[in-house]
Scaffold this active site. Structure first.
Site, short mmCIF file in Angstrom:
data_model
loop_
_atom_site.label_atom_id
_atom_site.label_comp_id
_atom_site.label_asym_id
_atom_site.label_seq_id
_atom_site.Cartn_x
_atom_site.Cartn_y
_atom_site.Cartn_z
CB CYS A 1 -8.52 -106.85 43.65
SG CYS A 1 -9.17 -106.53 45.27
CG HIS B 1 -5.62 -103.95 50.29
ND1 HIS B 1 -5.70 -105.04 49.45
CD2 HIS B 1 -4.30 -103.71 50.45
CE1 HIS B 1 -4.48 -105.44 49.12
NE2 HIS B 1 -3.61 -104.66 49.72
#
Length: 260
Positions: free
Chosen positions: A255, A168
């Site tokens: 996250c 990511h």
């Protein structure tokens, strides 16, 4: 005036499930230890709460091994929330599980309908724009659909590109304040942060790039002392939290929460 890119009054987290052992991973670094993860998760939640923020703790989702990584399911902004469309098929159902909590918190909740995909881990909101990294999990169609919503809400969206082999965009960067980014050298070398103040993580400590600024604290993964020292010297109050188990599933500090 609060800064919506790092000053928050609320956060949403989800307790890890025993199915976490089946979570997605780019390479096998061993099986996550649930007890260790629960201990670290409790420390993470306590740190958010210490800033005075309300933390909404959702129950574990046994059917979704990666459900603890709530950030990928949505983007939260002052104007509203946008439900994402994850690029990993096994994670698609997590969005519907998150939707009721966000609908209770926001009057305006939008949804990425597809066919494109986009995950929250690829979105960095700074003081001036919304940066979205194209990655294995976020494609051009997903970015375009989000861009239309951002335009309607008065935000500038800029598409950037995540380095090859990096899951990511925010695996390699995080926001320290409205104008300052913590980044790996490989990501900064792409020029995506031109015009910002950039602090590089120490060489060999690339995993420290996934930190979060939450009110007065920078929550940083433990075990990266040179980067933590750099941040402290730059005037940030760093709280180090064990991330050994989440790291086995390519997860990090950002996250584990939705912040708004």
């Amino acid at each position: 005036m609060t800064n919506p890119s790092f000053e928050f009054s609320r956060a949403i987290t989800r307790r890890p499930s025993s199915s976490i052992v089946d979570g997605l991973r780019a390479k096998d670094l061993g099986t996550p230890d649930l007890d260790k993860m629960l201990t670290a998760h409790a420390a993470y939640v306590a740190t958010l709460q210490k800033t005075g923020a309300e933390v909404i703790e959702l129950p574990p989702l046994d059917g979704y091994p990666d459900g603890v990584f709530v950030e990928d399911t949505a983007l939260c902004l002052p104007q509203g929330a946008v439900l994402m469309r994850p690029g990993a098929p096994s994670r698609m159902g997590e969005v519907a599980e998150m939707a009721p909590t966000l609908r209770a918190a926001y009057d305006d909740v939008r949804q990425i309908k597809g066919p494109g995909h986009i995950e929250g881990g690829d979105i960095l909101v700074t003081g001036r724009e919304v940066l979205v990294g194209r990655s294995d999990r976020t494609d051009a169609e997903g970015v375009a659909e989000l861009s239309a919503i951002m335009t309607e809400w008065g935000h500038t969206l800029r598409e950037v590109f995540t380095p090859p082999g990096v899951l990511h965009f925010k695996t390699d960067c995080s926001l320290l304040d409205a104008e300052t980014i913590l980044s790996t050298q490989r990501l900064d070398a792409s020029g995506c942060f031109d015009g910002y103040r950039v602090i590089h993580v120490a060489e060999g400590e690339e995993a420290a790039a996934n930190s979060i600024r939450f009110n007065q604290y920078v929550l940083s993964p433990a075990g990266f002392p040179r980067t933590a020292e750099k941040l402290r010297k730059a005037g940030y109050e760093v709280v180090e939290i064990s991330n050994t188990e989440c790291a086995k599933l390519d997860g990090g500090m950002s996250c584990l929460s939705l912040r708004f």
